[in-house]
Design a protein around this motif. Sequence first.
Motif, mmCIF file in Angstrom:
data_model
loop_
_atom_site.group_PDB
_atom_site.id
_atom_site.type_symbol
_atom_site.label_atom_id
_atom_site.label_comp_id
_atom_site.label_asym_id
_atom_site.label_seq_id
_atom_site.Cartn_x
_atom_site.Cartn_y
_atom_site.Cartn_z
ATOM 1 N N ARG A 130 0.731 -1.040 0.108
ATOM 2 C CA ARG A 130 -0.004 0.038 0.007
ATOM 3 C C ARG A 130 0.892 1.110 -0.024
ATOM 4 N NH1 ARG A 130 -5.303 0.156 2.494
ATOM 5 N NH2 ARG A 130 -4.727 1.775 3.252
ATOM 6 N N TRP A 141 0.910 -5.298 2.917
ATOM 7 C CA TRP A 141 -0.321 -5.893 3.302
ATOM 8 C C TRP A 141 -0.242 -7.289 3.955
ATOM 9 C CZ3 TRP A 141 -5.490 -4.518 3.920
ATOM 10 C CH2 TRP A 141 -6.494 -5.517 3.655
ATOM 11 N N ASP A 164 -6.311 -12.185 3.916
ATOM 12 C CA ASP A 164 -5.844 -11.374 2.600
ATOM 13 C C ASP A 164 -7.258 -11.383 1.708
ATOM 14 O OD1 ASP A 164 -5.112 -10.440 0.645
ATOM 15 O OD2 ASP A 164 -3.488 -11.738 0.268
#
Length: 547
Positions: A130, A141, A164
């Motif tokens: 990110r 992430w 995720d």
Amino acid sequence: MDIDVESDAPSVTVIVIGYDDAAHVADAVRSALAQGPAVREVIAVDDCSADGSGALLDELAAGERRLTVVHRATNSGGCGTPRNDGIDRASSPYVMFLDSDDVLPPGAVDALLAAAVEHGAQVTAGLCVRRELPSGSEVLWQPELYAKPSAIDRPVDHPRLVHDTLCVNKLYRTDFLRTHAIRFPDGRFVYEDFVFTARVLAAGPRMALIPDRVYVWHVRRAAGKLSLSLDRAGIDNWQARIDAHRAAVEILLGSSQKPLGHASRAHFVDHSLRMYARELDLRGPEYRAAWWTRTRAHLESFDPADLEAAPAPGRVLAHLLLASGTPRDLPRVKELAARPARLLPPYARTPDGTPVWSADLPQVSLAHLLHRPTDLLPLAVDGELRPGARGTQLTLRLHELYGRVADAGPRTVDVELVDRRDGEVVQRRTAEFADGPGSEKPAEDGTWVASTPLDLSSPASRGGTFDLRLRLRFADGTHRDTTAHAVRGPGLLQRVAVPSRRHGILLVQPYATHSGSLAVRTAPGVRGVASVVRRRTGRLFGTRGRG
């Protein structure tokens, strides 16, 4: 272009979707084409843009045989339908997805494809980064999932996979998606990734995970038009997240991967619930009431074991919502939802001494705090930063927590000033806690106090935003990493111009982040001060800057 999807050649179709994003879509497409010969084709699906995106893509396609442009006749309202269009047209053995405002880093496809072939994986996943723009600061992430290469035969044995929910950092076997009829929800469906990922996991694919960076997710919070997931100001966004999560859980509970459904609920409590709870004080009374009511209704559908499986901060917040019919204690809610969590006083007990949220909510137990490891305690540290002509003084007050702090014996606190852009530690200090009256006891207000000067002139030479990180050290050898709660009061959290030997003048503003943590912004020199004034004036009159 006539390409057989059943070909044994290990090649990839990258599906790029976009709507009214002429400023970025070309960069996304180029990053896919730059992956090299492993990318057999790029399918760019323009979702009926009105800003010239379609013509721009056609111009790129005229000079690149691997690029195919699909023009939708009507706007779908979301991200799912154009991705489905791409799946239908994909002619390579593997497929992956790319949004128009993001990019693939060099080598991403080769890394994913090599692991997919080596392990015979139907789904291969890697690290997503990110990247905040324009600052360029990066956050990984779900890095724990991708710490090392691994092959997974049964997703059900790895419940952390549900953490995720992204679809874009993964490579899929095209025939796997088609055989199991795995598609995205059509139309305006926010958080479509939740449902798609649940359908993928429910099919029980063989998976490969790699530590390589395979996707760069650009986060533009100052954009004139926020992405669907970033636009969280309205209650509809939260309802959309609840609806998507509920649908994902139902898919998993109805499959052979049923335990992943329960793991998804626990993750919702730890991630989604805490993220939105941190922002409640930014919303109005109507939003807060609706959020509280809808969240309670969703949590009531969870099994008790799902709540107990969630980490403590989120679990306590969930029990608080279920115990109270209306919003309450929002400052404490915000601080407990922070990362790391902070539990602000008051610290109530039942008549038998059990720690509880409050005297009127004894059913919200905090008994776990009596035996929780010191490095996980939600310790509250109040922070005051006072810039002045003679220097900047940081004062920290550590609160007692049901006797745990006194038992550990606070000794020192390490302070780090961290540049938010790149994570660099630009200054370190260590301060001692002063004991209250009596050894290992706090002062009369229940706190231990430590104070240290900070020299902001050095980090200010680069300007920007700096976070304060703390490491509390105790006499028993334990420590706790945390942040400081930004204290509000007269003379605090105000922009101050102070003299600087290096810059002549330095603009310093201590402030509270969205989670309530103490941070500081600096602007060095006359030009820096003028820049801040211009930006502030621009906000007042409705203009935007990109600097």
